[in-house]
Design a protein around this motif. Structure first.
Motif, PDB file in Angstrom:
ATOM      1  N   SER A  93       0.816  -1.212   0.000  1.00 59.21           N
ATOM      2  CA  SER A  93       0.000   0.000   0.000  1.00 59.21           C
ATOM      3  C   SER A  93       0.852   1.266   0.000  1.00 59.21           C
ATOM      4  O   SER A  93       0.326   2.364  -0.091  1.00 59.21           O
ATOM      5  CB  SER A  93      -0.926   0.001   1.213  1.00 59.21           C
ATOM      6  N   MET A  94       2.165   1.121   0.107  1.00 51.93           N
ATOM      7  CA  MET A  94       3.016   2.305   0.133  1.00 51.93           C
ATOM      8  C   MET A  94       3.562   2.587  -1.260  1.00 51.93           C
ATOM      9  O   MET A  94       3.682   1.699  -2.086  1.00 51.93           O
ATOM     10  CB  MET A  94       4.183   2.113   1.113  1.00 51.93           C
TER      11      MET A  94
ATOM     12  N   ARG B  84       1.729   2.995  -6.171  1.00 50.10           N
ATOM     13  CA  ARG B  84       1.676   1.977  -5.122  1.00 50.10           C
ATOM     14  C   ARG B  84       2.539   0.784  -5.552  1.00 50.10           C
ATOM     15  O   ARG B  84       2.508   0.373  -6.699  1.00 50.10           O
ATOM     16  CB  ARG B  84       0.245   1.484  -4.926  1.00 50.10           C
TER      17      ARG B  84
ATOM     18  N   ASP C  36       2.208  -2.312  -5.018  1.00 50.38           N
ATOM     19  CA  ASP C  36       1.531  -3.526  -5.489  1.00 50.38           C
ATOM     20  C   ASP C  36       0.945  -3.376  -6.890  1.00 50.38           C
ATOM     21  O   ASP C  36       0.309  -4.287  -7.396  1.00 50.38           O
ATOM     22  CB  ASP C  36       0.464  -3.995  -4.484  1.00 50.38           C
TER      23      ASP C  36
END
Lengths: 608, 271
Positions: B100-101, B149, B151
Motif C-alpha cells: 500500500s506504500m 503503489r 503492489d
C-alpha cells in the motif's frame, strides 16, 4: 428442519451423493456407511441439543400463529394511537442526534486507540514475549465478555447521572476493544510478515518495523473493522439510553415511559434513518480511505449503487514530468485522500468539542469573565476534571457493588436467566430457519435466476438496516411486554445477519464440485444438498453458534426495555439502587456468555 | 568484539537445529572474501535460506561461529546487530514490499536502520534520504514509478524496487534469497544482471541463493552447493562443469568439499 440439514453431513455422507454407489455390497466387509466417529457423534449430539433447545424455547415462550394473530388487532389499535407521528422540535432532535453520534464516534476512536497497541502486543509477529501476548489476549477476551451495559452502569455510578455521555463513551469504547482487539490481532497475524522481516534485516528497530510495515499493511483492516464497529456501537448506544446514557436513546426511553407513542414512533424512525445513513457514509468512507475496496454486496451502499447507474469509467491519470521530486504532486486522488482524512479528524474534533461544550465555555468564561449560563444551548454534561475526580471515587464506588448478593430473589434471577437463554435459542432457531432459504437464494451460484438472487439480497439489506431495538419497541407495544416481542425482534435481526453469512459462505464454495455433479446428471436440488450445502455446512454452523452468542447478549440488553428476560431484573435492581444484586446478576450473565462462547469454540474446533 | 579479518564472511563448523527435529545446516565452514559474487546452490529445503539468515542474525547458530565483517553475529548485542544489519542488504524471493506504500517510500524504508524513531509517510523521511532513495530508483530504472503503489508493479519491477531498497542502506554485503524464483525468465535475467552490475559498481560482496544450475554458473564467481544442510560443493564457477553442479541434486555420492576452502576471493568468473 433447516438446522437438520446442517448436521446431517457431519455424521454420514448425504444420501444424494452416496445412494448411486451403495446399491451393491461390493467392498470386502460390505459396509457402505462409515462407522460413526466419536467426533461426529459429539457434533451431532450437541447440535441436536441446540436444535431441541430452540424448538422447546419457541414452544415454551408461546411463539405461535395464534399469538401472532392476536396481536393483529393490537397493531391496528396501536397505529390508530401512534399516528400522526410527533417529531420533536428540531433543536431537541439535533441535540439528541449529535450527542448520540459524538458518543459513538469517540467511543469507536477510543476503542481503536486501545485496540491497536493491544493487538500489537497480542500478535505473534509483533510481540516476542509469550507472557505479554497472553496477557493482552486475556484483556481482550475480558473486555468482550463484559457487556457494554455493565460498563455503562458502572461508569454512570462513578460519574453520576449527569455524565451520560462520558459513561457511554467509556462503556462502548472499552467493550469494543473485545472485538476490535481480536480483529486487529488476527489482521496482523494474517498479514504478510515479509515486509517487516525485510525492514528488520535492514536494521530497523521494532517500533520502526511496526510503523514502517505492520501499520501500513493493516490500515485497511483497521479502518474497515472500526467503521463496522461504529455501526454496531450506534445501535448499542441507543439501547444504553435506557440506563442513562445521553442521546437519542434517552429520548426514546422518555417517550416510552410516558406512553407517548407518536413521539416514540417518530424517534424510532429517526434512529432507523440514522442507522441507514451511517451505513451509507461509513461505506463511502471505507471505499475512499481504502482506495479500491468493493462494497459488501449486502450493505445499503451496495443497494444504493445498484439503484444508480453504473459507475462512470475509471479516471485515467496523466503523469506530469516528475523531475527530481521526492514528494508526490498534489493530484486529484491525493487531494481527495487527504481531504477525507482531514474530514475524519474534523469530525472527531467536533465531537470532542460538542461533548465538552460546557466545559469549554466555562474555560472561556474564566478567561473573559463573561456570564456563560445563558449560552449553554447544547449542554454537554461532562467535564474533563470530573473524569479524574471520578477515578478517585473508584475504590469507594466498587465497595458498593461488593459483595454480590442475590437480593433474596435468587430463584427469580435464575428463572429469568433461563428465559433469556430461551429467547436467544428461539431467536437463533427462528432466524436460522428463515436465513437458510433466504441466504441460499441470495447466493448467486444457487439462485435459479439472477433476478431472484438480487431480490433476496435486497430483502437482506432491508432486514439488516432495521435496528433490533426499534423492532423490539414496536413489538412490545403491539404484543405487550415480554419475551415474545424480544424473541421476534432478535429473530429478524439474526435472520438479516445470518442470511448474509450463509449467502457469503455458499458463494465461497468450490464451484467445480457443483459442475462435476451437474455433469454427472444430478438435478438442481441434488447438487445443492450434495455439493453446495455439504461444503458450506461447517461455516454455516459456526455462524449460527456465533449468532447464539450475540443473541444472548442482545437479549440481556433488550430485557431492559421490557422485551423479557434477565435485563428487566437488572433494570429493577438498578432503579432500586441494589448494586450488590446488580453485581450478582452481572456475574451470572457473564458466566452464561463465557459458557456459550466455550461451547461454540469447542464446536468450531471439532468441525474444523 | 570486532576482529579484522581478510574475509567479509566466515563460518566455522556452523550447525543450526530447529526443534523438534530439523537440522537445517550441518557443519558448514566457509569463507568469502570482499567483492565476491557467491552463489548458494541447492534444492529448496537444503538449508540455503537458513544459511543466509544466519549471516544477518535473523537466526543464531546452534553450534559454531558466524563472523560477518569481523563481528561474531551470535555474540553481538542488540545495537551491535542493528549496526551490522545496516551493512547487509537483503533481497527476498517474495520481494516483501509494503503493497500500500509508494515505491519511493518503500525504498526509503531501507534507510530505517540509520534513522531514529518510527516513520510514517514520505514527509517523515529527511530530504537526503528521499534523494538517496530516488537515486537508487533511477539506478534500477524505476524513477518514473516513484509515487505509484508498490503492489501495482509487475513482479520483476517489484524485485528491482527491493534491490533499490537494499542499496539505500549503502550496504557492503548483499544477500539475495532466491531473488528470481518467482519471476519469468526474462525478468529473472534482468534482475540477475542488475544485481551483478550493481555488485561490480559498488564492489559489494554478494551471497545469492539459487536453485537453477544454469543461473548459478552464469552469474556466480564462486559456487557453494548445499544438500540436506551440508556443504557438498565449494569451487570457483569456472572450475565447475554443468554435470558436476547437477550432481549435488542427484543420488550420486556426496562430493568432498573442495580442498581449498580457504582460497577465498576467486578469479573473475564468466560475467
Amino acid at each position: 428442519m433447516a438446522v437438520q440439514t446442517d448436521e446431517r453431513p457431519q455424521t454420514t455422507p448425504t444420501p444424494d451423493a452416496g445412494s448411486g454407489a451403495g446399491t451393491a455390497a461390493a467392498s470386502s466387509d460390505g459396509r457402505t456407511l462409515p462407522k460413526p466417529s466419536p467426533r461426529g457423534i459429539t457434533v451431532a449430539v450437541v447440535l441436536g441439543l441446540f436444535l431441541a433447545g430452540g424448538i422447546w424455547s419457541v414452544i415454551d415462550l408461546r411463539i405461535n400463529f395464534a399469538s401472532l394473530m392476536d396481536s393483529w388487532a393490537n397493531t391496528q389499535n396501536f397505529m390508530g394511537r401512534a399516528l400522526p407521528l410527533d417529531f420533536p422540535a428540531w433543536d431537541e432532535l439535533l441535540r439528541g442526534t449529535l450527542t448520540t453520534l459524538s458518543i459513538v464516534l469517540l467511543a469507536t476512536l477510543l476503542a481503536v486507540l486501545i485496540s491497536i497497541p493491544c493487538a500489537l502486543m497480542a500478535a505473534r509477529t509483533t510481540c516476542r514475549s509469550a507472557a505479554l501476548r497472553t496477557s493482552s489476549r486475556v484483556f481482550i477476551v475480558i473486555m468482550r465478555a463484559i457487556p457494554e451495559l455493565i460498563l455503562a452502569l458502572f461508569f454512570l455510578r462513578i460519574y453520576g447521572f449527569g455524565a451520560g455521555a462520558i459513561a457511554g463513551i467509556l462503556a462502548l469504547g472499552l467493550h469494543s476493544v473485545g472485538m476490535l482487539g481480536k480483529m486487529y490481532a488476527d489482521a496482523i497475524e494474517d498479514h504478510d510478515d515479509g515486509p517487516r522481516q525485510a525492514q528488520e534485516t535492514a536494521g530497523a528497530k521494532r517500533i520502526q518495523q511496526i510503523f514502517g510495515s505492520v501499520m501500513p499493511g493493516i490500515t485497511p483492516a483497521v479502518i474497515a473493522h472500526a467503521l463496522h464497529r461504529f455501526d454496531i456501537n450506534l445501535r448499542a448506544s441507543v439501547i444504553l439510553g435506557w440506563v442513562g446514557v445521553a442521546g437519542l436513546g434517552a429520548d426514546l426511553r422518555a417517550a416510552q415511559g410516558v406512553g407517548n407513542y407518536p413521539r416514540l414512533l417518530a424517534l424510532g424512525l429517526i434512529v432507523l434513518l440514522l442507522c441507514i445513513l451511517v451505513e451509507i457514509i461509513s461505506g463511502r468512507l471505507r471505499m475512499k480511505l481504502l482506495g479500491r475496496a468493493e462494497p459488501s454486496r449486502f450493505g445499503v451502499l451496495w443497494a444504493w449503487q445498484k439503484l444508480r447507474s453504473r459507475w462512470s469509467g475509471e479516471r485515467l491519470e496523466t503523469r506530469p514530468s516528475l523531475g527530481s521530486r521526492t514528494i508526490p504532486p498534489w493530484d486529484g486522488a491525493r487531494i481527495a485522500r487527504f481531504s477525507h482524512i482531514g474530514l475524519t479528524l474534523a469530525l472527531i474534533l467536533a465531537s470532542v468539542v460538542y461533548i465538552e461544550w460546557s466545559a469549554l465555555l466555562a474555560l472561556l468564561a474564566s478567561w473573559t469573565d463573561a456570564d456563560v449560563s445563558s449560552w449553554e444551548v447544547f449542554t454537554g454534561e461532562f467535564h474533563v476534571a470530573a473524569f479524574f475526580t471520578g477515578l478517585v471515587d473508584l475504590p469507594e464506588e466498587s465497595q458498593r457493588w461488593f459483595p454480590p448478593h442475590d437480593g433474596d430473589i435468587q430463584s427469580t434471577i435464575f428463572a429469568q436467566i433461563l428465559v433469556t437463554i430461551q429467547i436467544a435459542l428461539a431467536a437463533t432457531f427462528l432466524g436460522a430457519l428463515l436465513a437458510l432459504p433466504v441466504g441460499a437464494l441470495a447466493a448467486r451460484n444457487v439462485a435459479p435466476r439472477p433476478g431472484l438472487a438480487q431480490f433476496f439480497r435486497m430483502v437482506i439489506v432491508v432486514t439488516r438496516g432495521v435496528p433490533e431495538l426499534i423492532l423490539a419497541l414496536l413489538l412490545i407495544i403491539i404484543m405487550g411486554l415480554g419475551a415474545v416481542a424480544g424473541t421476534l425482534a432478535l429473530a429478524l435481526g439474526a435472520m438479516g445477519l445470518l442470511s448474509k453469512l450463509v449467502a457469503d459462505s455458499i458463494e465461497d464454495t468450490d464451484v467445480r464440485i457443483q459442475d462435476a455433479l451437474v455433469t454427472g446428471g444430478a438435478g438442481r436440488a441434488q447438487v445443492f444438498f450434495a455439493a453446495t450445502m455439504r461444503q458450506s455446512a461447517p461455516a454455516v454452523v459456526s455462524h449460527v453458534l456465533y449468532q447464539l452468542d450475540v443473541n444472548f447478549r442482545s437479549a440481556t440488553l433488550l430485557g431492559i426495555v421490557g422485551a423479557g428476560g434477565i435485563g428487566y431484573q437488572l433494570e429493577m435492581a438498578r432503579r432500586t439502587l441494589q448494586w450488590e444484586v446488580v453485581t450478582y446478576i452481572l456475574i451470572c450473565v457473564v458466566a452464561v456468555v463465557l459458557l456459550i462462547e466455550a461451547v461454540s469454540v469447542f464446536m468450531r474446533r471439532l468441525m474444523r | 568484539m570486532s576482529v579484522p579479518t581478510d574475509y567479509d564472511l566466515s563460518l566455522r563448523d556452523v550447525l543450526k537445529f530447529f526443534p523438534p527435529s530439523t537440522t537445517a545446516v550441518k557443519d558448514v565452514s566457509l569463507d568469502v572474501g570482499p567483492g565476491t559474487f557467491t552463489v548458494l546452490l541447492g534444492l529448496s529445503g537444503s538449508g540455503k535460506s537458513t544459511l543466509l539468515r544466519l549471516l544477518n542474525g535473523l537466526h543464531t547458530p546452534t553450534e559454531g561461529e558466524v563472523r560477518v565483517l569481523g563481528t561474531d553475529v551470535a555474540q553481538a548485542g542488540r545495537s551491535e546487530l542493528r549496526r551490522l544489519r545496516r551493512d547487509i542488504g537483503m533481497v527476498f524471493q517474495q520481494f516483501h514490499l509494503v503493497g500500500s506504500m509508494s515505491t519511493l517510500e518503500n525504498v526509503c524504508t531501507g534507510a530505517l536502520g540509520s534513522l531514529r524513531g518510527p516513520r510514517v509517510g514520505l514527509f517523515s523521511y529527511p530530504k537526503s534520504v528521499r534523494q538517496r532513495a530516488l537515486e537508487q530508483l533511477e539506478r534500477v530504472g524505476l524513477a518514473d514509478h516513484r509515487f505509484q503503489r508498490a503492489d501495482t508493479l509487475s513482479g520483476g519491477q517489484q524485485q528491482r524496487v527491493a534491490v533499490a531498497r537494499a542499496l539505500v542502506q549503502r550496504p557492503r554485503i548483499l544477500l539475495a534469497d532466491e531473488p528470481v524464483a518467482s519471476l519469468d525468465p526474462e525478468s529473472s535475467n534482468q534482475v540477475m544482471s542488475l544485481i551483478a552490475r550493481i555488485a561490480r559498481e559498488d564492489s559489494l560482496t554478494v551471497v545469492c541463493s539459487l536453485h537453477q544450475v544454469e543461473l548459478a554458473l552464469q552469474w556466480g564467481d564462486r559456487v557453494f552447493g548445499l544438500r540436506h544442510g551440508e556443504l557438498v560443493l565449494d569451487d570457483s564457477s569456472c572450475n565447475i562443469t554443468h554435470e558436476r553442479a547437477m550432481s549435488i541434486y542427484g543420488n550420486s555420492a556426496v562430493l568432498p568439499a573442495a580442498a581449498g576452502a580457504g582460497a577465498a576471493a576467486t578469479s573473475g568468473a564468466a560475467l
